[in-house]
Design a protein around this motif. Structure first.
Motif, PDB file in Angstrom:
ATOM      1  N   LEU A   1      31.647  43.745  42.934  1.00  0.00           N
ATOM      2  CA  LEU A   1      32.526  43.644  41.768  1.00  0.00           C
ATOM      3  C   LEU A   1      31.741  43.154  40.568  1.00  0.00           C
TER       4      LEU A   1
ATOM      5  N   GLY B   1      38.634  47.316  40.050  1.00  0.00           N
ATOM      6  CA  GLY B   1      39.820  47.343  40.904  1.00  0.00           C
ATOM      7  C   GLY B   1      39.889  48.510  41.874  1.00  0.00           C
TER       8      GLY B   1
ATOM      9  N   ARG C   1      36.895  42.353  33.856  1.00  0.00           N
ATOM     10  CA  ARG C   1      35.606  42.845  33.381  1.00  0.00           C
ATOM     11  C   ARG C   1      35.598  42.658  31.874  1.00  0.00           C
TER      12      ARG C   1
ATOM     13  N   LYS D   1      40.110  45.173  27.950  1.00  0.00           N
ATOM     14  CA  LYS D   1      40.667  44.029  28.690  1.00  0.00           C
ATOM     15  C   LYS D   1      41.065  42.898  27.737  1.00  0.00           C
TER      16      LYS D   1
ATOM     17  N   ALA E   1      31.284  36.504  35.666  1.00  0.00           N
ATOM     18  CA  ALA E   1      32.002  37.316  36.666  1.00  0.00           C
ATOM     19  C   ALA E   1      31.826  36.750  38.074  1.00  0.00           C
ATOM     20  N   GLN E   2      32.879  36.774  38.833  1.00  0.00           N
ATOM     21  CA  GLN E   2      32.874  36.239  40.200  1.00  0.00           C
ATOM     22  C   GLN E   2      33.025  37.376  41.197  1.00  0.00           C
TER      23      GLN E   2
ATOM     24  N   ASN F   1      37.891  33.405  44.692  1.00  0.00           N
ATOM     25  CA  ASN F   1      38.755  33.705  43.543  1.00  0.00           C
ATOM     26  C   ASN F   1      40.210  33.353  43.826  1.00  0.00           C
TER      27      ASN F   1
ATOM     28  N   LEU G   1      45.522  44.785  38.921  1.00  0.00           N
ATOM     29  CA  LEU G   1      45.552  44.073  40.200  1.00  0.00           C
ATOM     30  C   LEU G   1      45.565  42.564  40.019  1.00  0.00           C
ATOM     31  N   THR G   2      44.868  42.079  38.975  1.00  0.00           N
ATOM     32  CA  THR G   2      44.827  40.619  38.808  1.00  0.00           C
ATOM     33  C   THR G   2      46.239  40.057  38.595  1.00  0.00           C
TER      34      THR G   2
ATOM     35  N   GLU H   1      47.654  39.635  41.961  1.00  0.00           N
ATOM     36  CA  GLU H   1      46.929  38.590  42.701  1.00  0.00           C
ATOM     37  C   GLU H   1      47.453  37.213  42.261  1.00  0.00           C
TER      38      GLU H   1
HETATM   39  N1  UDP Z   1      37.531  40.779  39.771  1.00  0.00           N
HETATM   40  C1  UDP Z   1      36.613  39.940  40.363  1.00  0.00           C
HETATM   41  N2  UDP Z   1      35.726  39.283  39.591  1.00  0.00           N
HETATM   42  C2  UDP Z   1      35.696  39.402  38.250  1.00  0.00           C
HETATM   43  C3  UDP Z   1      36.642  40.238  37.628  1.00  0.00           C
HETATM   44  C4  UDP Z   1      37.535  40.917  38.415  1.00  0.00           C
HETATM   45  O1  UDP Z   1      36.611  39.797  41.569  1.00  0.00           O
HETATM   46  O2  UDP Z   1      34.866  38.762  37.635  1.00  0.00           O
HETATM   47  C5  UDP Z   1      38.479  41.514  40.623  1.00  0.00           C
HETATM   48  C6  UDP Z   1      39.919  41.122  40.450  1.00  0.00           C
HETATM   49  O3  UDP Z   1      40.238  40.021  41.272  1.00  0.00           O
HETATM   50  C7  UDP Z   1      40.642  42.411  40.843  1.00  0.00           C
HETATM   51  C8  UDP Z   1      39.702  43.493  40.373  1.00  0.00           C
HETATM   52  O4  UDP Z   1      38.413  42.904  40.279  1.00  0.00           O
HETATM   53  O5  UDP Z   1      40.783  42.482  42.234  1.00  0.00           O
HETATM   54  C9  UDP Z   1      40.064  44.041  39.009  1.00  0.00           C
HETATM   55  O6  UDP Z   1      41.139  44.895  39.111  1.00  0.00           O
HETATM   56  P1  UDP Z   1      42.121  45.215  37.901  1.00  0.00           P
HETATM   57  O7  UDP Z   1      43.108  46.188  38.386  1.00  0.00           O
HETATM   58  O8  UDP Z   1      42.657  43.964  37.333  1.00  0.00           O
HETATM   59  O9  UDP Z   1      41.184  45.865  36.768  1.00  0.00           O
HETATM   60  P2  UDP Z   1      40.062  47.015  36.786  1.00  0.00           P
HETATM   61  O10 UDP Z   1      38.751  46.301  36.820  1.00  0.00           O
HETATM   62  O11 UDP Z   1      40.289  47.880  37.954  1.00  0.00           O
HETATM   63  O12 UDP Z   1      40.259  47.740  35.495  1.00  0.00           O
END
Ligand code: UDP
Ligand code: LCN
Length: 824
Positions: free
Chosen positions: A300, A307, A587, A592, A655-656, A662, A687-688, A691
């Protein structure tokens, strides 16, 4: 703005009402249309139209009156207008999925209705007059193949295709009872797995024989206890012509028989759906998710990896669980197999993306299979952006076919269902499904077309960077090949009142100089279904479930949030640890809007006095970013922290990648009685958001896109408008103010969020829906075979004669340090 009109009835068209509306305000309108054609802006958006209108009417009362009237309503529902003097052609969208096109002559204000094709020609005239007037310009019309297919009519049915399809199948089966039911019998006769016949054998090869046997079997079961295992009556059943698959015990078998008896007697959609949800048809599933770094750890945050990877992996776990349950309940002992096919990346950057086969964690029978991209020079080692991926896909499909021996071997059989993800995965999935004759479902977490303004009209300009001509073409190929399309929300299909849906924008559009798509996809097509994802509830669970909490992470999280040091994992610090925290994680893309949130926070003194801000996003050194957008956002973050003197009140964390940690982070934020904020300018699903809600963290999320459907404002969280920062930051501040006065307020929203999740957004609900789709649409595909084949022929032509030429314009990457200039 007048959003729903008491003045215009549903039955009235704009064509009927616009002339009258214009003539009522003739004086102003003449001036206004004169301005429209004089501005020089040839593609006018709503705000342009409004701006000009407001500028010609000086009197405030008159202006208000006009905007509240019919004309105001027509304007508000206008998406855009193409100006080709003396005409202004309007694309009007009174409701999701419904469009009307009119042209107004600015000289005399006469109004004529035009077709969508004519409207597209107006747009083309702006950029390529010659092509627009070429009678032989290529028109693409996928709708032409659908003339005797059912299409829904109500906005409210959009995304509920399974129900509609069941009804349609029922009516087809009912048409001439008896003879029309034979296809159902034939379908049941064809069921088998690994050479073993299921449900019925040739003894029951007609409707009447089947019906008679079912009645006998049904009666015989009445004398047995509910839990009598299938084996105890298997022999008797076999003599009558039945095979395994009806159920694992007498009760279940009897229910399944009952559903079928009802269908055979007088087909109805409820019994049909109930019966098909039990038919043992799907055991093996292949999923394609190709681009990015597709892996289970440390991926990630890497380019193009967000996501989608989380979604696909969770989806596999959920589907395997559901398959295991179904297979058990069918009284069978087969193993389900799920395979995620992705790209093998030799240059894996510390991830496991260079492994060929990897078991999926938390599953027993699912794997990731990685196949490399091959070029003339051998396997490509380096990562390729999703925008540049097209030249490799056909070979990749070929390699998958070669590997299909491998797939078949790994799965011990052919797939029963193929599911694609995103443009690249969907294209390969459709090629593969076509080849194998397998049912195809597609998913596009986020189609790119609506993300960039006028991306179709400006394709020539954008193509060198984004290759949209390939992308939109590939998307249309897979949408039209798909037997069903899985979406996460309604808005993904047909948008909202103000904004067209992602799929809707493929209805009719034009790539001037290349092709005019007069019918790309119809949002009323019953192939569209909503099945929203969930979050892994073994990881994202409420902060209140103390014994389950991942306490081992807590010291590290304490450091992450509150230590005063700045290092390459976090900068900024929190002076007052007692304040609740508002938290965001994404991201660091422009869309975002993490910088937007930081700015709102910086500007809102009241909010700053109530809470601290913590964001997890990107990293801190712009020179280390490969992505121009990300670089800008990093710089902007630093500037905002400085300008608003945020240090002491903000913690910016890089970023994590560890989802367990998380999840504990979300829960620790909940411990501070804080909130999650998702401020995106647009979010396809988000997804966040779920979550955070799963962790019991009250959530404020953008009203632009999917989150607007997830959250019921004020009940299960709050919606915020990213375009109105002040309003949004005040809404957050109001909440915390209220929580200070009444702590119950916080828990009410936290509980509301959890309730909403458990009712609508879990992976169990998802997997159940998707497997039901697999069952019903597989039968429908069979019933509708000829039509489907005809369409497939058209798609093949389009693929070979059109798409492949476009792919040739995309440069092929090379692993050499200084690659030679690409030959176009
Ligand atoms: N995420 C993460 N670390 C980060 C940023 C995002 O693990 O630094 C994960 C977050 O928990 C989620 C996914 O990446 O599971 C992001 O999904 P989302 O649908 O919010 O956005 P996308 O990146 O797909 O546009
Ligand atoms: C892609 C996106 O942009 C997000 O909005 C989704 O939540 C994610 O994929 C998973 O579906």
């Amino acid at each position: 703005a007048a959003s729903s009109s008491p003045i215009m009835k549903r039955s009235e068209s704009v064509l009927d009402t616009m002339p009258e509306a214009l003539s009522q305000n003739r004086y102003h309108m003449k001036k206004c249309f004169k301005k429209y054609v004089e501005t020089g802006i040839r593609m006018m958006k709503l705000h342009h139209l409004m701006q000009e209108m407001e500028s010609v009417i000086e009197d405030r009362d008159e202006k208000a009156q006009l905007l509240e009237g019919l004309l105001g309503y027509i304007l508000c529902t206008t998406q855009e207008a193409a100006v080709v003097p003396p005409y202004v052609a309007f694309a009007i969208r009174p409701n999701p999925g419904f469009w009307e096109f009119v042209k107004v002559n600015s000289n005399d204000l006469s109004v004529d209705g035009i077709t969508s094709t004519d409207y597209l020609k107006f747009k083309e005239m702006i950029v390529d007059d010659k092509w627009a007037n070429d009678e032989n310009a290529l028109e693409i019309d996928f709708g032409a193949m659908d003339f005797n297919l059912p299409s829904m009519r109500l906005s409210s049915s959009i995304g509920n295709g399974l129900k509609f399809t069941s009804k349609f199948i029922t009516s087809k089966l009912y048409a001439q009872c008896g003879s029309q039911l034979q296809p159902l019998v034939d379908y049941l006769l064809s069921l088998n797995h690994q050479g073993e016949k299921l449900m019925i054998n040739d003894k029951l090869n007609t409707v009447s024989k089947l019906q008679a046997a079912l009645i006998v079997a049904h009666t015989s079961l009445s004398s047995l206890p509910n839990d009598a295992p299938y084996q105890s009556f298997e022999l008797r059943f076999k003599e009558w012509g039945f095979e395994k698959g009806w159920g694992d015990n007498a009760k279940r078998v009897q229910e399944t028989i009952r559903f079928l008896l009802e269908v055979l007697q007088a087909p109805d959609p409820e019994n049909l759906e109930a019966f098909f949800s039990r038919v043992p048809k799907i055991f093996n599933i292949v999923l394609f998710s190709i681009h990015g770094y597709f892996g289970q750890s440390n991926v990630l945050g890497l380019p193009d990896t967000g996501g989608q990877v989380v979604y696909v992996l969770d989806q596999v776990v959920a589907m395997e669980e559901e398959l295991l349950l179904r297979i058990k309940q069918q009284g069978l002992s087969f193993k389900p197999r799920i395979l995620v096919v992705t790209r093998l990346l030799p240059d894996a950057k510390g991830t496991e993306c260079n492994q060929v086969l990897e078991p999926v964690s938390n599953t027993k029978h699912s794997h990731i299979l990685r196949v490399p991209f091959r070029t003339e020079k051998g396997d490509l080692r380096k990562w390729v952006s999703r925008f540049d991926i097209y030249p490799y896909l056909e070979r990749f499909t070929q390699a998958c076919s070669d590997a299909s021996a491998k797939i078949t071997e790994t799965m011990e059989g052919k797939p029963d269902l193929i599911i694609g993800n995103y443009t690249d995965g969907n294209l390969v999935a459709s090629l593969m499904a076509n080849k194998l004759g397998t049912t195809l479902g597609t998913i596009a977490h986020a189609l790119e077309k609506t993300k960039y303004e006028d991306s179709d009209m400006k394709w020539k300009q954008l193509d060198p960077k984004y290759h949209f001509s390939c992308q939109f073409t590939a998307d249309m190929i897979s949408m039209n090949s798909a037997d069903f399309i899985i979406t996460s929300t309604f808005q993904e299909i047909a948008g909202s009142k103000d904004r067209p849906g992602q799929y809707e924008s493929h209805g009719a559009f034009t790539l001037p100089g290349l092709c005019r798509v007069v019918s790309g996809i119809n949002v009323f097509d019953p192939k569209f279904n909503i099945a929203s994802p969930g979050a892994d509830q073994t990881v994202y669970f409420p902060y209140t479930e103390t014994p389950k909490r991942f306490t081992t992470f807590q010291p590290a999280i304490e450091e992450l949030l509150f230590s005063k040091v700045e290092n390459n994992e976090h900068i900024g610090y929190l002076e007052d640890k007692s304040k609740p925290i508002i938290f965001s994680m994404a991201r660091l893309d422009t869309v975002k809007n993490i910088t937007g949130l930081t700015k709102w926070f910086g500007e809102n003194k009241r909010l700053r006095s109530l809470v601290n801000l913590v964001v997890v996003a990107g990293f801190f050194d712009p020179s280390k970013s490969k992505d121009r957008e990300e670089m800008e956002e990093i710089k902007k973050m630093h500037l905002l922290i400085e300008t608003y003197e945020l240090k002491g009140q903000i913690r910016w964390i890089a970023a994590q990648t560890d989802k367990n940690r998380n999840s504990e982070l979300y829960r620790c934020i909940a411990d501070t009685k804080g909130a999650f904020v998702q401020p995106a300018l647009y979010e396809a699903f988000g997804l966040t958001v779920i979550e955070a809600m799963n962790c019991g963290l009250p959530t404020f999320a953008t009203n632009q896109g999917g989150p607007a459907e997830i959250i019921v404002d004020g009940v299960s969280g709050f919606q915020i408008d990213p375009n109105y920062g002040d309003e949004s930051s005040n809404k957050i501040a109001d909440f915390f103010q209220k929580c200070k006065e009444d702590p119950g307020n916080w828990s009410r929203i936290s509980d509301g969020g959890l309730k909403r999740i458990n009712e609508c957004y879990t992976w169990r609900i998802y997997a159940n829906k998707v497997l039901n789709m697999g069952n019903i649409y597989t039968f429908w595909k069979q019933l509708n075979k000829e039509q489907k084949e005809a369409k497939q022929r058209y798609i093949e032509l389009f693929y070979n004669q059109h798409y492949k030429n476009l792919v040739r314009t995309v440069p092929i990457a090379s692993d050499e340090v200084n690659p030679p200039a690409p030959v176009l």
